[in-house]
Design a protein around this motif. Sequence first.
Motif, PDB file in Angstrom:
ATOM      1  N   ASN A  74       0.863  -1.180   0.000  1.00 35.96           N
ATOM      2  CA  ASN A  74       0.000   0.000   0.000  1.00 35.96           C
ATOM      3  C   ASN A  74       0.903   1.234   0.000  1.00 35.96           C
ATOM      4  OD1 ASN A  74      -1.836   2.027   0.395  1.00 35.96           O
ATOM      5  ND2 ASN A  74      -2.759   1.161   2.231  1.00 35.96           N
ATOM      6  N   PRO A  75       0.798   2.131  -0.982  1.00 37.49           N
ATOM      7  CA  PRO A  75       1.753   3.240  -1.086  1.00 37.49           C
ATOM      8  C   PRO A  75       1.712   4.216   0.084  1.00 37.49           C
ATOM      9  CG  PRO A  75      -0.070   3.517  -2.633  1.00 37.49           C
ATOM     10  CD  PRO A  75      -0.181   2.133  -2.080  1.00 37.49           C
ATOM     11  N   THR A  76       0.614   4.263   0.851  1.00 36.49           N
ATOM     12  CA  THR A  76       0.548   5.174   2.003  1.00 36.49           C
ATOM     13  C   THR A  76       0.922   4.491   3.313  1.00 36.49           C
ATOM     14  OG1 THR A  76      -1.827   4.741   2.239  1.00 36.49           O
ATOM     15  CG2 THR A  76      -1.175   6.665   0.920  1.00 36.49           C
ATOM     16  N   ASP A  77       1.281   3.203   3.269  1.00 32.12           N
ATOM     17  CA  ASP A  77       1.828   2.520   4.444  1.00 32.12           C
ATOM     18  C   ASP A  77       3.325   2.780   4.479  1.00 32.12           C
ATOM     19  OD1 ASP A  77      -0.598   1.554   5.239  1.00 32.12           O
ATOM     20  OD2 ASP A  77      -0.328  -0.434   4.383  1.00 32.12           O
ATOM     21  N   LEU A  78       3.810   3.387   5.566  1.00 31.98           N
ATOM     22  CA  LEU A  78       5.205   3.800   5.638  1.00 31.98           C
ATOM     23  C   LEU A  78       5.866   3.220   6.884  1.00 31.98           C
ATOM     24  CD1 LEU A  78       4.759   7.590   4.767  1.00 31.98           C
ATOM     25  CD2 LEU A  78       5.196   5.690   3.204  1.00 31.98           C
ATOM     26  N   ARG A  79       7.130   2.866   6.723  1.00 35.36           N
ATOM     27  CA  ARG A  79       7.938   2.357   7.840  1.00 35.36           C
ATOM     28  C   ARG A  79       9.243   3.134   7.887  1.00 35.36           C
ATOM     29  NH1 ARG A  79      12.103  -1.422   8.423  1.00 35.36           N
ATOM     30  NH2 ARG A  79      12.026  -1.932   6.197  1.00 35.36           N
ATOM     31  N   ILE A  80       9.669   3.483   9.100  1.00 31.18           N
ATOM     32  CA  ILE A  80      10.957   4.154   9.280  1.00 31.18           C
ATOM     33  C   ILE A  80      12.009   3.093   9.534  1.00 31.18           C
ATOM     34  CG2 ILE A  80      12.286   5.781  10.661  1.00 31.18           C
ATOM     35  CD1 ILE A  80       9.719   7.237  11.315  1.00 31.18           C
ATOM     36  N   ASP A  81      12.967   2.988   8.632  1.00 31.11           N
ATOM     37  CA  ASP A  81      14.062   2.035   8.785  1.00 31.11           C
ATOM     38  C   ASP A  81      15.197   2.730   9.527  1.00 31.11           C
ATOM     39  OD1 ASP A  81      15.788  -0.071   8.633  1.00 31.11           O
ATOM     40  OD2 ASP A  81      16.256   0.173   6.495  1.00 31.11           O
ATOM     41  N   GLY A  82      15.141   2.688  10.845  1.00 28.17           N
ATOM     42  CA  GLY A  82      16.117   3.377  11.670  1.00 28.17           C
ATOM     43  C   GLY A  82      15.410   4.122  12.788  1.00 28.17           C
ATOM     44  N   ASP A  83      16.083   5.105  13.363  1.00 27.02           N
ATOM     45  CA  ASP A  83      15.505   5.893  14.444  1.00 27.02           C
ATOM     46  C   ASP A  83      14.590   6.969  13.876  1.00 27.02           C
ATOM     47  OD1 ASP A  83      17.018   4.428  16.233  1.00 27.02           O
ATOM     48  OD2 ASP A  83      18.714   5.823  16.117  1.00 27.02           O
ATOM     49  N   GLY A  84      13.801   7.548  14.734  1.00 29.09           N
ATOM     50  CA  GLY A  84      12.941   8.642  14.325  1.00 29.09           C
ATOM     51  C   GLY A  84      11.465   8.301  14.455  1.00 29.09           C
ATOM     52  N   PHE A  85      10.638   9.341  14.416  1.00 26.98           N
ATOM     53  CA  PHE A  85       9.186   9.203  14.557  1.00 26.98           C
ATOM     54  C   PHE A  85       8.503  10.088  13.525  1.00 26.98           C
ATOM     55  CE2 PHE A  85      11.041   8.237  18.619  1.00 26.98           C
ATOM     56  CZ  PHE A  85      10.253   7.232  19.162  1.00 26.98           C
ATOM     57  N   PHE A  86       7.320   9.650  13.075  1.00 31.29           N
ATOM     58  CA  PHE A  86       6.465  10.518  12.285  1.00 31.29           C
ATOM     59  C   PHE A  86       5.825  11.549  13.212  1.00 31.29           C
ATOM     60  CE2 PHE A  86       6.203   6.394   9.966  1.00 31.29           C
ATOM     61  CZ  PHE A  86       6.775   6.806   8.776  1.00 31.29           C
ATOM     62  N   ALA A  87       5.525  12.724  12.666  1.00 27.51           N
ATOM     63  CA  ALA A  87       4.854  13.781  13.425  1.00 27.51           C
ATOM     64  C   ALA A  87       3.429  13.933  12.914  1.00 27.51           C
ATOM     65  CB  ALA A  87       5.609  15.100  13.286  1.00 27.51           C
ATOM     66  N   VAL A  88       2.463  13.894  13.808  1.00 23.23           N
ATOM     67  CA  VAL A  88       1.054  14.085  13.457  1.00 23.23           C
ATOM     68  C   VAL A  88       0.464  15.121  14.385  1.00 23.23           C
ATOM     69  CG1 VAL A  88       0.764  11.753  12.531  1.00 23.23           C
ATOM     70  CG2 VAL A  88       0.313  12.181  14.945  1.00 23.23           C
ATOM     71  N   SER A  89      -0.634  15.743  13.941  1.00 19.46           N
ATOM     72  CA  SER A  89      -1.211  16.839  14.708  1.00 19.46           C
ATOM     73  C   SER A  89      -2.725  16.815  14.619  1.00 19.46           C
ATOM     74  CB  SER A  89      -0.679  18.184  14.182  1.00 19.46           C
ATOM     75  OG  SER A  89      -1.329  19.270  14.809  1.00 19.46           O
ATOM     76  N   LEU A  90      -3.361  17.313  15.662  1.00 15.71           N
ATOM     77  CA  LEU A  90      -4.819  17.433  15.686  1.00 15.71           C
ATOM     78  C   LEU A  90      -5.285  18.660  14.921  1.00 15.71           C
ATOM     79  CD1 LEU A  90      -5.497  16.579  19.447  1.00 15.71           C
ATOM     80  CD2 LEU A  90      -6.262  15.243  17.477  1.00 15.71           C
ATOM     81  N   GLY A  91      -4.526  19.741  14.980  1.00 18.21           N
ATOM     82  CA  GLY A  91      -4.994  21.007  14.431  1.00 18.21           C
ATOM     83  C   GLY A  91      -4.535  21.323  13.035  1.00 18.21           C
ATOM     84  N   GLY A  92      -3.797  20.431  12.402  1.00 21.39           N
ATOM     85  CA  GLY A  92      -3.350  20.699  11.042  1.00 21.39           C
ATOM     86  C   GLY A  92      -1.995  21.370  10.958  1.00 21.39           C
ATOM     87  N   ASP A  93      -1.417  21.746  12.105  1.00 21.20           N
ATOM     88  CA  ASP A  93      -0.051  22.260  12.113  1.00 21.20           C
ATOM     89  C   ASP A  93       0.553  21.962  13.480  1.00 21.20           C
ATOM     90  OD1 ASP A  93      -1.049  24.167  13.912  1.00 21.20           O
ATOM     91  OD2 ASP A  93      -1.412  25.611  12.304  1.00 21.20           O
ATOM     92  N   ALA A  94       1.830  22.274  13.636  1.00 16.24           N
ATOM     93  CA  ALA A  94       2.530  21.935  14.878  1.00 16.24           C
ATOM     94  C   ALA A  94       1.925  22.624  16.081  1.00 16.24           C
ATOM     95  CB  ALA A  94       4.019  22.300  14.749  1.00 16.24           C
ATOM     96  N   ALA A  95       1.355  23.831  15.874  1.00 13.49           N
ATOM     97  CA  ALA A  95       0.778  24.569  16.992  1.00 13.49           C
ATOM     98  C   ALA A  95      -0.489  23.905  17.516  1.00 13.49           C
ATOM     99  CB  ALA A  95       0.473  26.004  16.558  1.00 13.49           C
ATOM    100  N   GLY A  96      -1.104  23.030  16.725  1.00 13.92           N
ATOM    101  CA  GLY A  96      -2.333  22.380  17.147  1.00 13.92           C
ATOM    102  C   GLY A  96      -2.118  21.222  18.085  1.00 13.92           C
ATOM    103  N   GLY A  97      -0.900  20.947  18.472  1.00 12.12           N
ATOM    104  CA  GLY A  97      -0.604  19.829  19.361  1.00 12.12           C
ATOM    105  C   GLY A  97       0.040  18.698  18.602  1.00 12.12           C
ATOM    106  N   THR A  98       1.353  18.563  18.706  1.00 13.20           N
ATOM    107  CA  THR A  98       2.092  17.574  17.931  1.00 13.20           C
ATOM    108  C   THR A  98       2.283  16.298  18.731  1.00 13.20           C
ATOM    109  OG1 THR A  98       3.270  19.340  16.785  1.00 13.20           O
ATOM    110  CG2 THR A  98       4.219  17.132  16.656  1.00 13.20           C
ATOM    111  N   PHE A  99       2.065  15.168  18.072  1.00  7.72           N
ATOM    112  CA  PHE A  99       2.306  13.853  18.647  1.00  7.72           C
ATOM    113  C   PHE A  99       3.282  13.110  17.744  1.00  7.72           C
ATOM    114  CE2 PHE A  99      -1.766  15.179  20.236  1.00  7.72           C
ATOM    115  CZ  PHE A  99      -1.799  14.724  21.541  1.00  7.72           C
ATOM    116  N   LEU A 100       3.959  12.128  18.314  1.00  2.00           N
ATOM    117  CA  LEU A 100       4.907  11.311  17.576  1.00  2.00           C
ATOM    118  C   LEU A 100       4.396   9.889  17.501  1.00  2.00           C
ATOM    119  CD1 LEU A 100       8.220  12.599  19.223  1.00  2.00           C
ATOM    120  CD2 LEU A 100       7.059  13.481  17.201  1.00  2.00           C
TER     121      LEU A 100
END
Length: 276
Positions: free
Chosen positions: A90-116
Amino acid sequence: MLRSMYSGVSGMKGFQTKLDVIGNNIANVNTTGFKSSRVMFKDILSQTSAGATAPTDERGGSNIKQIGLGVSIGSIDTLHLAGSAMTTNNPTDLRIDGDGFFAVSLGGDAAGGTFLTRAGDFHVDGAGNLVNSDGMFVLNTEGETITIDQGSSFSIGSNGIISIRDAEGAVTADNQLAVVVIRNPEGLEKAGGNLYRMGVNAMAGDDAGDGAVPLGADEGGNASRGAIVAGQLEMSNVDLTDQFTEMITAQRGFQANSRIITTSDEVLQEVVNLKR
């Protein structure tokens, strides 16, 4: 004899906590991006019944005499070891090969509350936004949402760059997924839903500044932040063999401490029976 009873109670409480953690690990054995936890014990302060003496010319030294007062929880660690890869194509299924986290938000930008998160089961919603399964927006390196126009095709490279093409195949826009590195991942706070919050002891990497999450990735997606693998998901890192072994140990430890309590109770009963 009362000290032994209270030591047994502390042991039972500790092993109950360990069983709770193991149960949660096993329950999430198939949870995408889940990181298992472990319980570490430490002894409680010991009561000194006799102090140590130093050796002299006339007499050798003696060691300190202490009686332990039980056990307590030293830490509950989250093990951020990589989970196995599951290929979905599935092209929208993503895996990080190594360290790091994806960033997601409730408000559409970092100011809306960022989660990892390490769970990369993303989707394109009705408005063309790249979101996770709960509808939270996936952020790019600018801390903004990623939008794919209707009728456009896209591809995601190993460096996290999303190339959006029109019907003629021409690239119309580029976005780069935010991949966040944390100096101490064990300091992150689990927020449920495969999400983590920044903790005071987590510290974002490189340009952490005042503690805000840095939404950026090195050019080329180097190994420290990890390369993006499209069409794959990272599964749970729970090892059932280890968990069941730890469960047996915790169960026997709980039983042994309960035996301490019953034995102490029998001794107390004998003391009471001295006066009939």
